[in-house]
Design a protein around this motif. Structure first.
Motif, PDB file in Angstrom:
ATOM      1  N   VAL A 138      91.757 -49.138 -54.604  1.00  9.59           N
ATOM      2  CA  VAL A 138      91.139 -47.962 -55.210  1.00  9.59           C
ATOM      3  C   VAL A 138      90.075 -47.390 -54.284  1.00  9.59           C
ATOM      4  CG1 VAL A 138      89.853 -47.087 -57.195  1.00  9.59           C
ATOM      5  CG2 VAL A 138      91.606 -48.837 -57.518  1.00  9.59           C
ATOM      6  N   ALA A 139      89.268 -48.245 -53.677  1.00  7.43           N
ATOM      7  CA  ALA A 139      88.234 -47.790 -52.758  1.00  7.43           C
ATOM      8  C   ALA A 139      88.846 -47.027 -51.589  1.00  7.43           C
ATOM      9  CB  ALA A 139      87.432 -48.982 -52.253  1.00  7.43           C
ATOM     10  N   GLU A 140      89.950 -47.550 -51.038  1.00  5.87           N
ATOM     11  CA  GLU A 140      90.624 -46.876 -49.923  1.00  5.87           C
ATOM     12  C   GLU A 140      91.179 -45.526 -50.374  1.00  5.87           C
ATOM     13  OE1 GLU A 140      92.110 -50.743 -47.307  1.00  5.87           O
ATOM     14  OE2 GLU A 140      93.449 -49.869 -48.816  1.00  5.87           O
ATOM     15  N   ARG A 141      91.650 -45.459 -51.615  1.00  5.39           N
ATOM     16  CA  ARG A 141      92.191 -44.211 -52.139  1.00  5.39           C
ATOM     17  C   ARG A 141      91.107 -43.131 -52.242  1.00  5.39           C
ATOM     18  NH1 ARG A 141      94.178 -45.422 -57.589  1.00  5.39           N
ATOM     19  NH2 ARG A 141      95.534 -46.823 -56.423  1.00  5.39           N
ATOM     20  N   LEU A 142      89.923 -43.530 -52.717  1.00  7.39           N
ATOM     21  CA  LEU A 142      88.852 -42.552 -52.882  1.00  7.39           C
ATOM     22  C   LEU A 142      88.412 -41.966 -51.541  1.00  7.39           C
ATOM     23  CD1 LEU A 142      86.558 -44.134 -55.627  1.00  7.39           C
ATOM     24  CD2 LEU A 142      88.717 -42.894 -55.851  1.00  7.39           C
ATOM     25  N   ALA A 143      88.480 -42.784 -50.499  1.00 10.21           N
ATOM     26  CA  ALA A 143      88.039 -42.338 -49.180  1.00 10.21           C
ATOM     27  C   ALA A 143      89.168 -41.777 -48.327  1.00 10.21           C
ATOM     28  CB  ALA A 143      87.387 -43.509 -48.446  1.00 10.21           C
ATOM     29  N   ALA A 144      90.394 -41.783 -48.834  1.00 10.46           N
ATOM     30  CA  ALA A 144      91.563 -41.410 -48.035  1.00 10.46           C
ATOM     31  C   ALA A 144      91.503 -39.961 -47.555  1.00 10.46           C
ATOM     32  CB  ALA A 144      92.837 -41.638 -48.842  1.00 10.46           C
ATOM     33  N   PRO A 145      91.663 -39.723 -46.250  1.00 10.22           N
ATOM     34  CA  PRO A 145      91.691 -38.360 -45.728  1.00 10.22           C
ATOM     35  C   PRO A 145      93.051 -37.709 -45.946  1.00 10.22           C
ATOM     36  CG  PRO A 145      91.992 -39.892 -43.926  1.00 10.22           C
ATOM     37  CD  PRO A 145      91.774 -40.730 -45.175  1.00 10.22           C
ATOM     38  N   GLU A 146      93.109 -36.397 -45.708  1.00  9.52           N
ATOM     39  CA  GLU A 146      94.393 -35.717 -45.852  1.00  9.52           C
ATOM     40  C   GLU A 146      95.401 -36.293 -44.860  1.00  9.52           C
ATOM     41  OE1 GLU A 146      91.860 -32.884 -43.205  1.00  9.52           O
ATOM     42  OE2 GLU A 146      91.559 -34.220 -44.934  1.00  9.52           O
ATOM     43  N   GLY A 147      96.669 -36.278 -45.270  1.00  4.62           N
ATOM     44  CA  GLY A 147      97.732 -36.777 -44.406  1.00  4.62           C
ATOM     45  C   GLY A 147      98.043 -38.250 -44.597  1.00  4.62           C
ATOM     46  N   THR A 148      97.338 -38.914 -45.534  1.00  8.99           N
ATOM     47  CA  THR A 148      97.598 -40.328 -45.775  1.00  8.99           C
ATOM     48  C   THR A 148      98.210 -40.528 -47.160  1.00  8.99           C
ATOM     49  OG1 THR A 148      95.342 -40.649 -46.609  1.00  8.99           O
ATOM     50  CG2 THR A 148      95.716 -41.059 -44.278  1.00  8.99           C
ATOM     51  N   ALA A 150      97.662 -42.779 -49.296  1.00  7.49           N
ATOM     52  CA  ALA A 150      96.719 -43.251 -50.324  1.00  7.49           C
ATOM     53  C   ALA A 150      96.011 -42.103 -51.035  1.00  7.49           C
ATOM     54  CB  ALA A 150      95.684 -44.173 -49.694  1.00  7.49           C
ATOM     55  N   ARG A 151      96.046 -40.929 -50.450  1.00  6.95           N
ATOM     56  CA  ARG A 151      95.312 -39.782 -51.004  1.00  6.95           C
ATOM     57  C   ARG A 151      95.867 -39.399 -52.380  1.00  6.95           C
ATOM     58  NH1 ARG A 151      91.605 -36.360 -48.943  1.00  6.95           N
ATOM     59  NH2 ARG A 151      91.676 -34.107 -49.286  1.00  6.95           N
ATOM     60  N   GLY A 152      94.950 -39.104 -53.319  1.00  9.96           N
ATOM     61  CA  GLY A 152      95.364 -38.750 -54.660  1.00  9.96           C
ATOM     62  C   GLY A 152      94.388 -37.796 -55.323  1.00  9.96           C
ATOM     63  N   ILE A 153      94.502 -37.656 -56.622  1.00 10.05           N
ATOM     64  CA  ILE A 153      93.691 -36.698 -57.373  1.00 10.05           C
ATOM     65  C   ILE A 153      92.203 -36.948 -57.182  1.00 10.05           C
ATOM     66  CG2 ILE A 153      93.063 -35.936 -59.709  1.00 10.05           C
ATOM     67  CD1 ILE A 153      95.981 -36.541 -60.527  1.00 10.05           C
ATOM     68  N   LEU A 154      91.780 -38.191 -57.394  1.00  7.39           N
ATOM     69  CA  LEU A 154      90.356 -38.496 -57.328  1.00  7.39           C
ATOM     70  C   LEU A 154      89.831 -38.392 -55.902  1.00  7.39           C
ATOM     71  CD1 LEU A 154      88.037 -39.122 -59.182  1.00  7.39           C
ATOM     72  CD2 LEU A 154      88.611 -41.555 -59.051  1.00  7.39           C
ATOM     73  N   VAL A 206      95.197 -27.470 -60.495  1.00  9.89           N
ATOM     74  CA  VAL A 206      96.076 -27.383 -59.326  1.00  9.89           C
ATOM     75  C   VAL A 206      96.224 -28.753 -58.670  1.00  9.89           C
ATOM     76  CG1 VAL A 206      96.228 -26.477 -56.967  1.00  9.89           C
ATOM     77  CG2 VAL A 206      95.719 -24.934 -58.873  1.00  9.89           C
ATOM     78  N   VAL A 207      95.102 -29.455 -58.507  1.00  6.50           N
ATOM     79  CA  VAL A 207      95.135 -30.783 -57.895  1.00  6.50           C
ATOM     80  C   VAL A 207      95.960 -31.747 -58.750  1.00  6.50           C
ATOM     81  CG1 VAL A 207      93.734 -32.790 -57.266  1.00  6.50           C
ATOM     82  CG2 VAL A 207      92.936 -30.491 -56.678  1.00  6.50           C
ATOM     83  N   LYS A 208      95.732 -31.736 -60.054  1.00  9.17           N
ATOM     84  CA  LYS A 208      96.435 -32.671 -60.941  1.00  9.17           C
ATOM     85  C   LYS A 208      97.922 -32.362 -61.027  1.00  9.17           C
ATOM     86  CE  LYS A 208      92.356 -33.760 -63.703  1.00  9.17           C
ATOM     87  NZ  LYS A 208      91.668 -33.639 -65.013  1.00  9.17           N
ATOM     88  N   VAL A 209      98.266 -31.080 -61.084  1.00 12.46           N
ATOM     89  CA  VAL A 209      99.670 -30.677 -61.185  1.00 12.46           C
ATOM     90  C   VAL A 209     100.437 -31.026 -59.916  1.00 12.46           C
ATOM     91  CG1 VAL A 209     101.044 -28.565 -60.968  1.00 12.46           C
ATOM     92  CG2 VAL A 209      99.653 -28.919 -62.982  1.00 12.46           C
ATOM     93  N   THR A 210      99.845 -30.772 -58.766  1.00 10.45           N
ATOM     94  CA  THR A 210     100.562 -31.022 -57.511  1.00 10.45           C
ATOM     95  C   THR A 210     100.711 -32.515 -57.238  1.00 10.45           C
ATOM     96  OG1 THR A 210      98.484 -30.705 -56.277  1.00 10.45           O
ATOM     97  CG2 THR A 210      99.973 -28.814 -56.461  1.00 10.45           C
ATOM     98  N   PHE A 211      99.669 -33.297 -57.511  1.00 10.79           N
ATOM     99  CA  PHE A 211      99.795 -34.747 -57.319  1.00 10.79           C
ATOM    100  C   PHE A 211     100.651 -35.387 -58.404  1.00 10.79           C
ATOM    101  CE2 PHE A 211      96.169 -34.450 -54.374  1.00 10.79           C
ATOM    102  CZ  PHE A 211      96.640 -35.274 -53.350  1.00 10.79           C
ATOM    103  N   GLY A 212     100.783 -34.710 -59.528  1.00 17.08           N
ATOM    104  CA  GLY A 212     101.662 -35.211 -60.583  1.00 17.08           C
ATOM    105  C   GLY A 212     103.119 -35.194 -60.165  1.00 17.08           C
ATOM    106  N   GLN A 213     103.439 -34.370 -59.150  1.00 15.17           N
ATOM    107  CA  GLN A 213     104.792 -34.322 -58.586  1.00 15.17           C
ATOM    108  C   GLN A 213     104.675 -34.393 -57.069  1.00 15.17           C
ATOM    109  OE1 GLN A 213     107.569 -31.498 -60.726  1.00 15.17           O
ATOM    110  NE2 GLN A 213     105.631 -30.633 -61.420  1.00 15.17           N
ATOM    111  N   ARG A 214     104.032 -35.440 -56.614  1.00 19.53           N
ATOM    112  CA  ARG A 214     103.625 -35.513 -55.215  1.00 19.53           C
ATOM    113  C   ARG A 214     104.791 -35.552 -54.225  1.00 19.53           C
ATOM    114  NH1 ARG A 214      99.519 -39.773 -54.561  1.00 19.53           N
ATOM    115  NH2 ARG A 214      99.812 -39.351 -52.352  1.00 19.53           N
TER     116      ARG A 214
END
Length: 262
Positions: A138-148, A150-154, A206-214
């Motif tokens: 979870v910690a890695e996800r929160l800090a994940a940069p674009e292009g990875t 692990a990146r998600g809504i939060l 927008v963030v939630k909808v797009t990651f909902g169908q990532r």
């Protein structure tokens, strides 16, 4: 009756840190914020609490577990009147701090760590810094940069308002009981952004909808909020984890433009 030791409770996601050196490193993440009120979430038996008090912080602790509250009352007299027995997720933090800005820190319960950070986001203009330990994934996800992956809504919603740094990894062997996963310590520092050029509520959608169908491209996933989104837009063929915070703002502005023309 004096509580000599608190029994970890699985239902509360309690894993008590036993390594004092790790606790000291976590407390040190707020060393630049002495003088700013600090809320510690889930102090348990106070392994982190003692370092925060020694560091001179204006500390209030929030603890849901009655046994832990009794332990803190018995062993930390300097916290008299500063122990709040409550569910952090249900607290009005502005009321708790009387409208003053505050920092948040904790060895966060794994089972509610994401909800804790969503709750902190509601007070982003009052929280200059937030740090602590949570499940490494979870910690890695929160800090994940674009292009990875692990990146998600939060990741996006936090990085919209904060610089998020993954600081270090903690072994599962320094807890009682040991969790089945490693932990990670992160630090969030408020950035200079105060206003958005678009609707914040729409950006969240927008963030939630797009990651909902990532797995879909933006062109396909954005249809839920903008059926007429132009196929030729530069972001249309990208996937959400590829977008930076600024590109999500750009995407939201385009949705607003298209909606206004409909």
């Amino acid at each position: 009756m004096t509580v000599d030791k608190v029994k970890p409770k699985k239902a509360l996601g309690q894993h008590f840190l036993t390594d004092l050196s790790v606790a000291g490193r976590i407390a040190a993440t707020l060393s630049d914020y002495v003088g700013v009120p600090v809320i510690e979430v889930g102090p348990g038996m106070g392994v982190l609490t003692r370092f925060l008090l020694d560091g001179g912080h204006d500390l209030t602790v929030v603890e849901l577990d009655r046994e832990s509250v009794e332990y803190l009352q018995a062993n930390f007299p300097q916290l008299h009147g500063r122990i709040v027995e409550a569910d952090f997720l249900r607290l009005d933090l502005a009321e708790l701090t009387r409208g003053r800005e505050f920092c948040v820190i904790g060895n966060y319960p794994y089972n509610i760590s994401s909800q804790i950070f969503f709750h902190i986001l509601d007070y982003k203009d009052m929280v200059p810094c937030c740090s602590g330990m949570l499940q490494r994934e979870v910690a890695e996800r929160l800090a994940a940069p674009e292009g990875t992956k692990a990146r998600g809504i939060l990741s996006v919603l936090l990085q919209l308002w904060y610089r998020v740094d993954y600081l270090f990894t903690v072994s599962e062997n320094v807890f009682n009981p040991p969790p089945k996963v490693k932990s990670g310590v992160i630090k969030l520092v408020r950035n200079d952004r105060r206003l958005l050029p678009c609707s914040e509520q729409l950006l969240k959608s927008v963030v939630k909808v797009t990651f909902g169908q990532r797995r879909k491209t933006i062109r396909n996933s954005i249809r839920a909020v903008c059926p007429d989104f132009p196929a030729g837009h530069p972001l249309a063929q990208m996937r959400p984890e590829q977008l930076s915070v600024e590109q999500f703002i750009e995407l939201t502005l385009e949705v607003e433009r298209v909606r206004a023309q409909a």
